[in-house]
Every structure is written in C-alpha cells, then in structure tokens.
Design an enzyme around this catalytic site. Structure first.
Site, PDB file in Angstrom:
ATOM      1  N   GLN A   9     -39.003  47.945  -7.558  1.00 44.87           N
ATOM      2  CA  GLN A   9     -38.941  46.499  -7.740  1.00 44.87           C
ATOM      3  C   GLN A   9     -37.985  45.891  -6.720  1.00 44.87           C
ATOM      4  OE1 GLN A   9     -38.454  45.536 -11.835  1.00 44.87           O
ATOM      5  NE2 GLN A   9     -38.127  43.361 -11.504  1.00 44.87           N
ATOM      6  N   SER A  88     -37.228  54.551  -8.595  1.00 44.26           N
ATOM      7  CA  SER A  88     -37.326  53.839  -9.870  1.00 44.26           C
ATOM      8  C   SER A  88     -38.792  53.601 -10.235  1.00 44.26           C
ATOM      9  CB  SER A  88     -36.523  52.538  -9.791  1.00 44.26           C
ATOM     10  OG  SER A  88     -36.421  51.915 -11.041  1.00 44.26           O
ATOM     11  N   LEU A  89     -39.232  52.347 -10.269  1.00 41.38           N
ATOM     12  CA  LEU A  89     -40.637  52.026 -10.516  1.00 41.38           C
ATOM     13  C   LEU A  89     -41.563  52.855  -9.627  1.00 41.38           C
ATOM     14  CD1 LEU A  89     -43.089  50.173 -11.332  1.00 41.38           C
ATOM     15  CD2 LEU A  89     -42.320  48.638  -9.502  1.00 41.38           C
ATOM     16  N   ARG A 113     -43.889  49.358 -19.242  1.00 43.15           N
ATOM     17  CA  ARG A 113     -42.496  49.478 -18.804  1.00 43.15           C
ATOM     18  C   ARG A 113     -41.911  48.104 -18.489  1.00 43.15           C
ATOM     19  NH1 ARG A 113     -39.683  50.251 -13.693  1.00 43.15           N
ATOM     20  NH2 ARG A 113     -38.154  51.958 -13.762  1.00 43.15           N
ATOM     21  N   HIS A 198     -31.459  51.073 -15.573  1.00 42.73           N
ATOM     22  CA  HIS A 198     -30.917  52.432 -15.421  1.00 42.73           C
ATOM     23  C   HIS A 198     -29.489  52.543 -15.976  1.00 42.73           C
ATOM     24  CE1 HIS A 198     -34.484  53.528 -13.250  1.00 42.73           C
ATOM     25  NE2 HIS A 198     -34.325  52.476 -12.474  1.00 42.73           N
ATOM     26  N   GLN A 247     -35.744  58.388 -17.368  1.00 41.68           N
ATOM     27  CA  GLN A 247     -35.423  57.607 -16.169  1.00 41.68           C
ATOM     28  C   GLN A 247     -34.841  56.227 -16.470  1.00 41.68           C
ATOM     29  OE1 GLN A 247     -37.721  54.951 -13.999  1.00 41.68           O
ATOM     30  NE2 GLN A 247     -38.186  56.399 -12.350  1.00 41.68           N
TER      31      GLN A 247
END
Length: 295
Positions: A9, A88-89, A113, A198, A247
């Site tokens: 993102q 991440s994403l 998500r 996170h 995660q």
C-alpha cells in the site's frame, strides 16, 4: 537467479493499469473478473478516479494487488521466478504469482484484509512514522523503553538498513519520534496513514482475517515465497497460511527477505506493480544485484 517482488500500500497512482487494460486481452479479462468479484468497478477508480478516491481502503489494497498480479501474469514466458516476495500487502500478490493462491481467492482475501484493517483503524487513533538514519538496534531499544499496554509503539517495517517505520498509538509515536531525534535520527516523520499497521493494535483485524485465510485453499507454490514475518523461504501451504495470519500484527522484515533471497542466489530483482519503492529499498540493501521494473 531471478526474484520477483511486489509492492504494498502506498504505491498506487491514478491511471494505474489502464495501459494493460487497453492493450492486453488477458489483462482486460482479469480486471473485469475483479470488478465482478468486488461488486463495483474498481477499474473506473483506478483509471479515472481522484487521488482521494484511490486512497479509500476498500480501493487501495485491491488496486495495488490487481496492478501487481496482472502485470506479472501478462509477462508470459518472461515471468519465470526462482523466488518471490512481497512487502506487506504485496505478499498476497507474491503468493498468487507463485501459484499458492488463485487470482480469485487472492483478491477476496485482500479485500477482506482491507476492510478488517479499516475497522481496526477506526477503533482507536493510531499512526506510523518513518525513522531515517538511526541503527535498527537503537530504534528497537527506544521503542521497547516506551512500549507498554495502552501506549504501543513497535518497529513495523524494516525497509532497508537505516530506514525503519514504527507503528502505534498517536501519543506513543509522538514520544518515540522526539526520543529518536534526540538519539541522532536524521528524520522522524509521521506518515499519513489510517492506523498502526503491523502492530498489536491490528489484533482485531488479524482475528477477522484469520477466519478468511483458514477457509481458503492454498497450494504448494511453484517456487519459494519469502515471507515478511521471518524473512525466510516457504513452500509448505500450512506454514504459508500461518505466516500470513501472523503478518498483520508482526513486523515486515523486508531487509531480511532481500538478504535471504540474495544469500540463496538471487542476483536479478524485478518489481511487479506500481511505483519503484522496492527497487530503491533493494538497491540500498545490496548494490551488487540487478534491480529493475518489468522490462
């Protein structure tokens, strides 16, 4: 060996993917399938919306995922990864590209998500900050000295040596930024994000996403996927699921992912998706490897 990496993102921009849609029949079919799955025409926002439209959580994460995955799949025979990873994403994109997840299931999980994270962000004020020019260990030490129940601040993203992102409550982030600057950080910049990604503050989102991930079928990937939680290669579907669930509340160990891939033979990195953020990070981690976007 060839490594293909996928951004997270923040890489989005208006117009992303329009050239693929206009010029590639496979891409057009996948984008239209995505519109049907999501129940709204995300392509209209991606191609012709405003920056504000594109920043909507329900749009941003699916948009970056779609651009990344479709870019890779439309490479044809040139997409031949020896390993994949995503920031991440981007880990969802990496898993789809490696064949561990179907395109449809990957998109559904990314949307779930995004919505779960949005709810967690709205539950309490929280944010993130980029810390530049201070050793990782010093950032960890200062965050640990501040972090406590109700006053959360943790290291969220290990982007490259000397560049970390911290995550937590607004007050704790502000306190950490002041202490980190006093300790010698060149910059401590609050980020314009919706919440403390996170970090432990994402626990409600993790709980919600866990049910969706556990209900989804994962396959053995065609190549190792280096996952954020430990920076190590994984091919076991059960391990991949567990790491993907963890995660949301764990650090993104991107530096460790890249270092592990290089140690395992990667010497050519291709970023698939919008922007060039990962190319810059990888170049700072190791200047000896080849780093580029899709050629």
């Amino acid at each position: 060996m060839k490594a293909f990496v996928f951004p997270g993102q923040g890489a989005q921009f208006v117009g992303m993917g329009k050239d693929l849609y206009d010029n590639n029949e496979t891409a057009r079919s996948l984008f239209e399938k995505a519109n049907d799955i999501l129940g709204y025409r995300i392509t209209d926002i991606m191609f012709n919306g405003t920056d504000e439209d594109l920043r909507q959580t329900k749009v941003t994460q699916p948009a970056v995922f779609l651009h990344s995955v479709i870019s890779a799949l439309c490479m044809g025979a040139d997409f031949a990864p020896d390993m994949t990873a995503g920031h991440s994403l981007g880990e969802f994109s990496a898993l789809v590209a490696a064949g561990a997840l179907s395109f449809e299931d990957g998109l559904k999980l990314v949307y779930a998500r995004a919505m779960a994270m949005q709810k967690a962000c709205e539950a309490q004020p929280s944010t993130m900050a980029a810390i530049i020019g201070l050793a990782d260990e010093e950032v960890e030490k200062i965050c640990a000295s501040i972090n406590c129940e109700g006053h959360v601040v943790v290291c969220a993203n290990y982007n490259n040596p000397g560049q970390l992102v911290i995550s937590g409550n607004v007050e704790a982030i502000n306190e950490a930024c002041e202490q980190l600057k006093a300790a010698g950080a060149k910059r401590a910049l609050p980020l314009k994000v919706g919440g403390a990604f996170h970090s432990p503050l994402m626990q409600p989102a993790k709980d919600e996403l866990q049910a969706a991930i556990e209900a989804t079928e994962f396959q053995t990937p065609k190549c190792p996927v280096y996952q954020n939680v430990d920076g190590k290669p994984h091919t076991d579907a059960a391990e991949i699921k567990a790491n993907l669930i963890a995660q949301l509340t764990s650090s993104v160990r991107w530096t460790q992912c890249v270092q592990s891939m290089i140690a395992d033979g990667a010497d050519d990195f291709t970023e698939c998706g919008p922007g060039k953020a990962l190319q810059g990070m990888i170049a700072k981690i190791n200047r000896e490897v080849s780093v580029h976007g899709i050629l």
